[in-house]
Design an enzyme around this catalytic site. Structure first.
Site, PDB file in Angstrom:
ATOM      1  N   LYS A   1      -6.760  12.104  -1.053  1.00 58.69           N
ATOM      2  CA  LYS A   1      -5.915  11.799   0.118  1.00 58.69           C
ATOM      3  C   LYS A   1      -4.551  12.475  -0.027  1.00 58.69           C
ATOM      4  O   LYS A   1      -4.047  13.093   0.909  1.00 58.69           O
ATOM      5  CB  LYS A   1      -5.767  10.272   0.271  1.00 58.69           C
ATOM      6  CG  LYS A   1      -4.912   9.866   1.471  1.00 58.69           C
ATOM      7  CD  LYS A   1      -4.698   8.356   1.603  1.00 58.69           C
ATOM      8  CE  LYS A   1      -3.686   8.059   2.696  1.00 58.69           C
ATOM      9  NZ  LYS A   1      -3.215   6.681   2.746  1.00 58.69           N
TER      10      LYS A   1
ATOM     11  N   ASP B   1      -6.590   3.617   7.246  1.00 56.42           N
ATOM     12  CA  ASP B   1      -7.381   4.593   6.484  1.00 56.42           C
ATOM     13  C   ASP B   1      -8.891   4.528   6.760  1.00 56.42           C
ATOM     14  O   ASP B   1      -9.543   5.579   6.817  1.00 56.42           O
ATOM     15  CB  ASP B   1      -7.124   4.440   4.969  1.00 56.42           C
ATOM     16  CG  ASP B   1      -5.813   5.074   4.541  1.00 56.42           C
ATOM     17  OD1 ASP B   1      -5.277   5.902   5.295  1.00 56.42           O
ATOM     18  OD2 ASP B   1      -5.325   4.738   3.445  1.00 56.42           O
TER      19      ASP B   1
ATOM     20  N   ASP C   1       8.871   5.781   7.439  1.00 53.15           N
ATOM     21  CA  ASP C   1       8.348   5.155   8.647  1.00 53.15           C
ATOM     22  C   ASP C   1       7.183   6.018   9.092  1.00 53.15           C
ATOM     23  O   ASP C   1       7.298   7.237   9.187  1.00 53.15           O
ATOM     24  CB  ASP C   1       9.393   5.047   9.759  1.00 53.15           C
ATOM     25  CG  ASP C   1       8.923   4.048  10.801  1.00 53.15           C
ATOM     26  OD1 ASP C   1       8.827   2.846  10.471  1.00 53.15           O
ATOM     27  OD2 ASP C   1       8.601   4.444  11.942  1.00 53.15           O
TER      28      ASP C   1
ATOM     29  N   GLY D   1       0.839  -1.209   0.000  1.00 55.27           N
ATOM     30  CA  GLY D   1       0.000   0.000   0.000  1.00 55.27           C
ATOM     31  C   GLY D   1       0.866   1.248   0.000  1.00 55.27           C
ATOM     32  O   GLY D   1       0.650   2.193  -0.771  1.00 55.27           O
ATOM     33  N   LYS D   2       1.868   1.216   0.863  1.00 55.66           N
ATOM     34  CA  LYS D   2       2.800   2.337   0.954  1.00 55.66           C
ATOM     35  C   LYS D   2       3.595   2.502  -0.338  1.00 55.66           C
ATOM     36  O   LYS D   2       3.765   3.612  -0.835  1.00 55.66           O
ATOM     37  CB  LYS D   2       3.784   1.992   2.067  1.00 55.66           C
ATOM     38  CG  LYS D   2       3.929   3.005   3.136  1.00 55.66           C
ATOM     39  CD  LYS D   2       5.203   2.653   3.846  1.00 55.66           C
ATOM     40  CE  LYS D   2       5.050   2.566   5.305  1.00 55.66           C
ATOM     41  NZ  LYS D   2       6.340   2.322   5.966  1.00 55.66           N
TER      42      LYS D   2
ATOM     43  N   GLY E   1      -4.063   0.089   5.552  1.00 59.65           N
ATOM     44  CA  GLY E   1      -3.827   0.302   6.982  1.00 59.65           C
ATOM     45  C   GLY E   1      -5.025   0.858   7.734  1.00 59.65           C
ATOM     46  O   GLY E   1      -6.140   0.349   7.644  1.00 59.65           O
TER      47      GLY E   1
ATOM     48  N   HIS F   1      -0.131  12.938   5.387  1.00 62.10           N
ATOM     49  CA  HIS F   1       1.173  13.027   6.043  1.00 62.10           C
ATOM     50  C   HIS F   1       2.334  12.708   5.092  1.00 62.10           C
ATOM     51  O   HIS F   1       3.358  13.361   5.108  1.00 62.10           O
ATOM     52  CB  HIS F   1       1.192  12.071   7.240  1.00 62.10           C
ATOM     53  CG  HIS F   1       0.687  10.682   6.937  1.00 62.10           C
ATOM     54  ND1 HIS F   1      -0.497  10.453   6.273  1.00 62.10           N
ATOM     55  CD2 HIS F   1       1.203   9.445   7.154  1.00 62.10           C
ATOM     56  CE1 HIS F   1      -0.687   9.161   6.122  1.00 62.10           C
ATOM     57  NE2 HIS F   1       0.330   8.519   6.650  1.00 62.10           N
ATOM     58  N   ARG F   2       2.130  11.719   4.205  1.00 66.82           N
ATOM     59  CA  ARG F   2       3.199  11.287   3.303  1.00 66.82           C
ATOM     60  C   ARG F   2       3.499  12.371   2.263  1.00 66.82           C
ATOM     61  O   ARG F   2       4.642  12.694   1.996  1.00 66.82           O
ATOM     62  CB  ARG F   2       2.779   9.966   2.635  1.00 66.82           C
ATOM     63  CG  ARG F   2       3.878   9.231   1.944  1.00 66.82           C
ATOM     64  CD  ARG F   2       3.524   7.760   1.767  1.00 66.82           C
ATOM     65  NE  ARG F   2       3.515   7.047   3.022  1.00 66.82           N
ATOM     66  CZ  ARG F   2       2.412   6.642   3.659  1.00 66.82           C
ATOM     67  NH1 ARG F   2       1.219   6.834   3.141  1.00 66.82           N
ATOM     68  NH2 ARG F   2       2.494   6.043   4.822  1.00 66.82           N
TER      69      ARG F   2
HETATM   70  P1  ITT Z   1       7.777  -1.103   5.813  1.00 64.57           P
HETATM   71  O1  ITT Z   1       8.489  -1.012   7.138  1.00 64.57           O
HETATM   72  O2  ITT Z   1       8.260  -2.220   4.962  1.00 64.57           O
HETATM   73  O3  ITT Z   1       7.737   0.211   5.095  1.00 64.57           O
HETATM   74  P2  ITT Z   1       5.399  -1.264   7.436  1.00 64.57           P
HETATM   75  O4  ITT Z   1       3.937  -1.358   7.119  1.00 64.57           O
HETATM   76  O5  ITT Z   1       5.915  -2.176   8.511  1.00 64.57           O
HETATM   77  O6  ITT Z   1       6.224  -1.468   6.092  1.00 64.57           O
HETATM   78  P3  ITT Z   1       5.849   1.020   9.133  1.00 64.57           P
HETATM   79  O7  ITT Z   1       6.678   0.291  10.121  1.00 64.57           O
HETATM   80  O8  ITT Z   1       6.270   2.408   8.760  1.00 64.57           O
HETATM   81  O9  ITT Z   1       5.747   0.216   7.771  1.00 64.57           O
HETATM   82  O10 ITT Z   1       4.366   1.055   9.659  1.00 64.57           O
HETATM   83  C1  ITT Z   1       3.473   1.978   9.152  1.00 64.57           C
HETATM   84  C2  ITT Z   1       2.078   1.558   9.514  1.00 64.57           C
HETATM   85  O11 ITT Z   1       1.322   2.738   9.830  1.00 64.57           O
HETATM   86  C3  ITT Z   1       1.391   0.939   8.326  1.00 64.57           C
HETATM   87  O12 ITT Z   1       1.576  -0.456   8.297  1.00 64.57           O
HETATM   88  C4  ITT Z   1      -0.054   1.365   8.566  1.00 64.57           C
HETATM   89  O13 ITT Z   1      -0.620   0.534   9.509  1.00 64.57           O
HETATM   90  C5  ITT Z   1       0.080   2.720   9.211  1.00 64.57           C
HETATM   91  N1  ITT Z   1       0.017   3.780   8.197  1.00 64.57           N
HETATM   92  C6  ITT Z   1       1.027   4.593   7.794  1.00 64.57           C
HETATM   93  N2  ITT Z   1       0.620   5.420   6.837  1.00 64.57           N
HETATM   94  C7  ITT Z   1      -0.675   5.127   6.596  1.00 64.57           C
HETATM   95  C8  ITT Z   1      -1.644   5.630   5.706  1.00 64.57           C
HETATM   96  O14 ITT Z   1      -1.383   6.569   4.817  1.00 64.57           O
HETATM   97  N3  ITT Z   1      -2.857   5.099   5.757  1.00 64.57           N
HETATM   98  C9  ITT Z   1      -3.156   4.127   6.642  1.00 64.57           C
HETATM   99  N4  ITT Z   1      -2.304   3.584   7.495  1.00 64.57           N
HETATM  100  C10 ITT Z   1      -1.061   4.078   7.483  1.00 64.57           C
END
Ligand code: ITT
Length: 200
Positions: free
Chosen positions: A183, A163, A73, A17-18, A161, A188-189
Site C-alpha cells: 500500500k 481500504d 487530512d 490507523g492513520k 477506513g 496518497h499518504r
Molecule cells: P484525525 O482528524 O484525528 O486525523 P480522522 O479519521 O477524523 O482522524 P480525517 O478527518 O482526515 O481524519 O478523515 C480521514 C478519513 O478518510 C479516515 O477516517 C478514513 O475514513 C478515510 N481515509 C483516509 N485515508 C485512508 C486510507 O489510507 N485508507 C482508508 N481510508 C482512509
C-alpha cells in the site's frame, strides 16, 4: 539545524490507523508523540478543503504541544457521488467513526444514483493533505492522490477506513488486501510524504 528542531514531533491525529501508517513513514531519529499520549483532543475541522483542515489540525496540535506537528487530512472522493464523502469521509462513520457504517453509506448512496452501479467502473480517489507546522508558525503543505475504483464488495482485512472498497488503478485487489508495504508504495499518504520528507 532543522533535524535538531525535529527531535520532538507530534503526529496530529486521533485516528489509530492513520497514526500507525504515518509512524511507519517517519525516520527513527524522532521522538514521536500522539495527541492521545499528551491528552489533547482534536480541533473542529471547519475548513472547506483537505488542505485547510490539515493546516487547522497541524497548527492546533503544534501550539498545544509546543512542538512541531505533522498532521494529515484525507479522504475518499467518489466521482459518481460528486466527490463525496471527500472531507466528510470520517464523519460518514457516525459518532463512533465506524467504517462498516461509512462503507454501507457509500453503497447506499451509489445505489440511489444508479441501481446498476455494481456492474460499472466507479471512479474514485484517495486524497491526503499533509502539513508540517513549526511552533514559530512556519508551515509546509503537501498533497498526494491515488486514483482507482470502488469495489462492489468489501474485500480484505488490512489497513483501515475505506481500504476494503478501494481498488487502485491497474491493480486487481483492494488496499485492504495488500500488505502495508505494498500500500505504501503507491498510496496518497506516502505520495504526499515524499514531498515533505526532506524536512526530516
Ligand atoms: P484525525 O482528524 O484525528 O486525523 P480522522 O479519521 O477524523 O482522524 P480525517 O478527518 O482526515 O481524519 O478523515 C480521514 C478519513 O478518510 C479516515 O477516517 C478514513 O475514513 C478515510 N481515509 C483516509 N485515508 C485512508 C486510507 O489510507 N485508507 C482508508 N481510508 C482512509
Amino acid at each position: 539545524m532543522i533535524k535538531k528542531f525535529f527531535f520532538n514531533l507530534i503526529v496530529g491525529t486521533n485516528n489509530p490507523g492513520k497514526l500507525r501508517e504515518i509512524k511507519d513513514l517517519l525516520p527513527n531519529n524522532l521522538k514521536i508523540y500522539s495527541p492521545r499520549q499528551l491528552k489533547i483532543k482534536s480541533p473542529r475541522e471547519t475548513g472547506k478543503t483537505f488542505k485547510d483542515n490539515s493546516i487547522i489540525k497541524a497548527k492546533f496540535f503544534s501550539k498545544k504541544a509546543k512542538m512541531a506537528c505533522l498532521a494529515d487530512d484525507s479522504g475518499l472522493e467518489i466521482d459518481m457521488l460528486d466527490k463525496k464523502p471527500g472531507i466528510h469521509s470520517s464523519r460518514w462513520g457516525g459518532k463512533k467513526k465506524n467504517f462498516n457504517v461509512a462503507i454501507k453509506k457509500v453503497f447506499k448512496e451509489l445505489s440511489k444514483k444508479d441501481k446498476d452501479w455494481k456492474r460499472k467502473k466507479i471512479k474514485a480517489r484517495f486524497v491526503c493533505a499533509l502539513t508540517i507546522y513549526w511552533p514559530n508558525g512556519k508551515n509546509f503543505v503537501s498533497i498526494g492522490k491515488i486514483e482507482g475504483f470502488i469495489s462492489s464488495k468489501k474485500r480484505g482485512k488490512n489497513g483501515f477506513g475505506y481500504d476494503p472498497i478501494f481498488i487502485p488503478f491497474k491493480k486487481k485487489i483492494t488496499f485492504a488486501q495488500m500488505s502495508s508495504k505494498m500500500k505504501f508504495k503507491i498510496d496518497h499518504r506516502s505520495r504526499a510524504f515524499k514531498k515533505i520528507k526532506r524536512f526530516f
